[in-house]
Write a protein that holds these residues in place. Structure first.
Motif, PDB file in Angstrom:
ATOM      1  N   LEU A  68      -0.169 -55.257  31.328  1.00 32.25           N
ATOM      2  CA  LEU A  68      -1.014 -55.571  32.476  1.00 32.25           C
ATOM      3  C   LEU A  68      -2.254 -56.332  32.025  1.00 32.25           C
ATOM      4  O   LEU A  68      -2.692 -57.278  32.676  1.00 32.25           O
ATOM      5  N   MET A  69      -2.826 -55.938  30.901  1.00 33.42           N
ATOM      6  CA  MET A  69      -4.060 -56.575  30.461  1.00 33.42           C
ATOM      7  C   MET A  69      -3.804 -57.908  29.766  1.00 33.42           C
ATOM      8  O   MET A  69      -2.675 -58.257  29.423  1.00 33.42           O
ATOM      9  N   CYS A  70      -4.885 -58.668  29.570  1.00 32.60           N
ATOM     10  CA  CYS A  70      -4.865 -59.964  28.906  1.00 32.60           C
ATOM     11  C   CYS A  70      -5.656 -59.886  27.604  1.00 32.60           C
ATOM     12  O   CYS A  70      -6.499 -59.017  27.431  1.00 32.60           O
TER      13      CYS A  70
ATOM     14  N   CYS B  82      -9.075 -57.696  28.673  1.00 36.14           N
ATOM     15  CA  CYS B  82      -9.519 -57.482  30.053  1.00 36.14           C
ATOM     16  C   CYS B  82      -8.300 -57.442  30.959  1.00 36.14           C
ATOM     17  O   CYS B  82      -7.186 -57.759  30.530  1.00 36.14           O
ATOM     18  N   TYR B  83      -8.522 -57.082  32.212  1.00 37.26           N
ATOM     19  CA  TYR B  83      -7.445 -57.138  33.193  1.00 37.26           C
ATOM     20  C   TYR B  83      -7.383 -58.533  33.816  1.00 37.26           C
ATOM     21  O   TYR B  83      -8.372 -59.285  33.791  1.00 37.26           O
ATOM     22  N   PRO B  84      -6.230 -58.919  34.359  1.00 35.25           N
ATOM     23  CA  PRO B  84      -6.042 -60.292  34.830  1.00 35.25           C
ATOM     24  C   PRO B  84      -6.945 -60.666  36.000  1.00 35.25           C
ATOM     25  O   PRO B  84      -7.373 -59.820  36.791  1.00 35.25           O
ATOM     26  N   ASN B  85      -7.213 -61.962  36.079  1.00 33.74           N
ATOM     27  CA  ASN B  85      -7.990 -62.559  37.167  1.00 33.74           C
ATOM     28  C   ASN B  85      -7.466 -63.979  37.338  1.00 33.74           C
ATOM     29  O   ASN B  85      -7.932 -64.902  36.673  1.00 33.74           O
ATOM     30  N   ASP B  86      -6.455 -64.151  38.196  1.00 29.92           N
ATOM     31  CA  ASP B  86      -5.772 -65.439  38.298  1.00 29.92           C
ATOM     32  C   ASP B  86      -5.787 -66.028  39.703  1.00 29.92           C
ATOM     33  O   ASP B  86      -5.096 -67.007  39.980  1.00 29.92           O
TER      34      ASP B  86
ATOM     35  N   GLY C 255      -0.729 -60.317  31.217  1.00 28.33           N
ATOM     36  CA  GLY C 255      -0.102 -60.343  29.906  1.00 28.33           C
ATOM     37  C   GLY C 255      -0.356 -61.599  29.102  1.00 28.33           C
ATOM     38  O   GLY C 255       0.253 -61.780  28.044  1.00 28.33           O
ATOM     39  N   SER C 256      -1.246 -62.463  29.555  1.00 28.48           N
ATOM     40  CA  SER C 256      -1.483 -63.727  28.862  1.00 28.48           C
ATOM     41  C   SER C 256      -2.386 -63.540  27.648  1.00 28.48           C
ATOM     42  O   SER C 256      -3.106 -62.546  27.515  1.00 28.48           O
ATOM     43  N   SER C 257      -2.357 -64.520  26.756  1.00 32.10           N
ATOM     44  CA  SER C 257      -3.156 -64.501  25.540  1.00 32.10           C
ATOM     45  C   SER C 257      -3.766 -65.883  25.358  1.00 32.10           C
ATOM     46  O   SER C 257      -3.075 -66.895  25.505  1.00 32.10           O
ATOM     47  N   HIS C 258      -5.072 -65.935  25.048  1.00 32.02           N
ATOM     48  CA  HIS C 258      -5.798 -67.204  24.999  1.00 32.02           C
ATOM     49  C   HIS C 258      -6.599 -67.292  23.701  1.00 32.02           C
ATOM     50  O   HIS C 258      -7.335 -66.367  23.358  1.00 32.02           O
ATOM     51  N   GLY C 259      -6.466 -68.413  22.981  1.00 35.12           N
ATOM     52  CA  GLY C 259      -7.224 -68.645  21.764  1.00 35.12           C
ATOM     53  C   GLY C 259      -8.379 -69.591  22.015  1.00 35.12           C
ATOM     54  O   GLY C 259      -8.206 -70.637  22.641  1.00 35.12           O
ATOM     55  N   VAL C 260      -9.564 -69.240  21.528  1.00 36.06           N
ATOM     56  CA  VAL C 260     -10.797 -69.966  21.859  1.00 36.06           C
ATOM     57  C   VAL C 260     -11.510 -70.410  20.588  1.00 36.06           C
ATOM     58  O   VAL C 260     -11.489 -69.701  19.572  1.00 36.06           O
TER      59      VAL C 260
END
Length: 252
Positions: A118-120, A190-194, A229-234
């Protein structure tokens, strides 16, 4: 009575490339017709294959792995009730996150389900210091603000901040940022926000801060839509007067 075979896999942060460790599994079975009433429930240690016996007909199976709280199964009398199940981010565990999956099938057949977090996840991949005179960003730490405090466990998209947003705890990077680029791989969750940025639904924001010669330096990056469930590289890059920050990659 008919026997159905449910094959279960759990998705990691970068899709199906790795098999994450799961502990518990809650299994719900509902009729797929009429009031979609609950016909079966079982809580068990995680297994990749589950056998369920049920009466003939179309069914809905719903799975929850690693629920941080015991589900009040007596209250889950139908699939419509389960769809309203919410979790608070503060109860979830990034090292073994809540995952869910659901599907419709015919009793007596086999079906494969993929449990998705559920989380990102947001990863600080690299930080580059271009300041003059060998200045150092000391005690660098990061946090997420305007995060979604809760989310519906079986929702797949359309997440928005439905109540007062919060900040995550600050996470310190492994070392100060000096003249050499650093690749900390620091993770925040965090939890999703889309649902898209709007006045009532602001974007979740990543902040990197630290001290330069005793003065606080703060750099922010409004994040793109954070899908379940997404993953982001910054990456962050900064000099004496300005900075840039960008998302280098995204997995969904």
């Amino acid at each position: 009575m008919l026997t159905s075979t449910i094959r279960v896999t759990a998705l990691g942060w970068e899709g199906g490339g790795s098999q994450p460790d799961c502990d518990s599994l809650d299994i719900f079975l509902f009729s797929a017709t009429g009031l979609r009433k609950r016909e079966y429930f079982r809580r068990m240690a995680f297994q990749d294959t589950v056998m369920i016996r049920s009466a003939p007909g179309d069914k809905i199976v719903a799975l929850v792995s690693d629920s941080p709280l015991r589900i009040n199964t007596a209250a889950v009398t139908s699939y419509d009730v389960l769809e309203q199940l919410k979790y608070s981010f503060c109860d979830d565990n990034p090292s073994r996150p809540l995952r869910t999956a659901q599907a419709e099938f015919e009793a007596g057949s086999g079906i494969s389900l993929q449990l998705k977090p559920l989380m990102c996840r947001v990863v600080i991949v690299s930080v580059i210091n271009d300041m003059s005179l060998y200045k150092v960003l000391e005690c660098p730490r990061a946090y997420l603000s305007l995060i979604n405090p809760e989310a519906e466990a079986f929702r797949q998209d359309g997440f928005c901040v439905t109540s007062q947003s919060t900040d995550t705890l600050k996470v310190f990077l492994p070392c100060d940022i000096g003249m050499f680029p650093q690749y900390p791989a620091t993770e925040l969750f965090c939890y999703p926000n889309d649902a898209g940025e709007s006045f009532s639904n602001p974007s979740t924001v990543l902040t990197l801060e630290g001290e330069v010669e005793g003065k606080r330096r703060s750099m922010t990056l409004p994040l793109p839509s954070l899908y379940r469930g997404s993953s982001h590289g910054v990456e962050f890059c900064f000099d004496d007067n300005s900075y840039s920050a960008e998302v280098l990659w995204t997995y969904r």
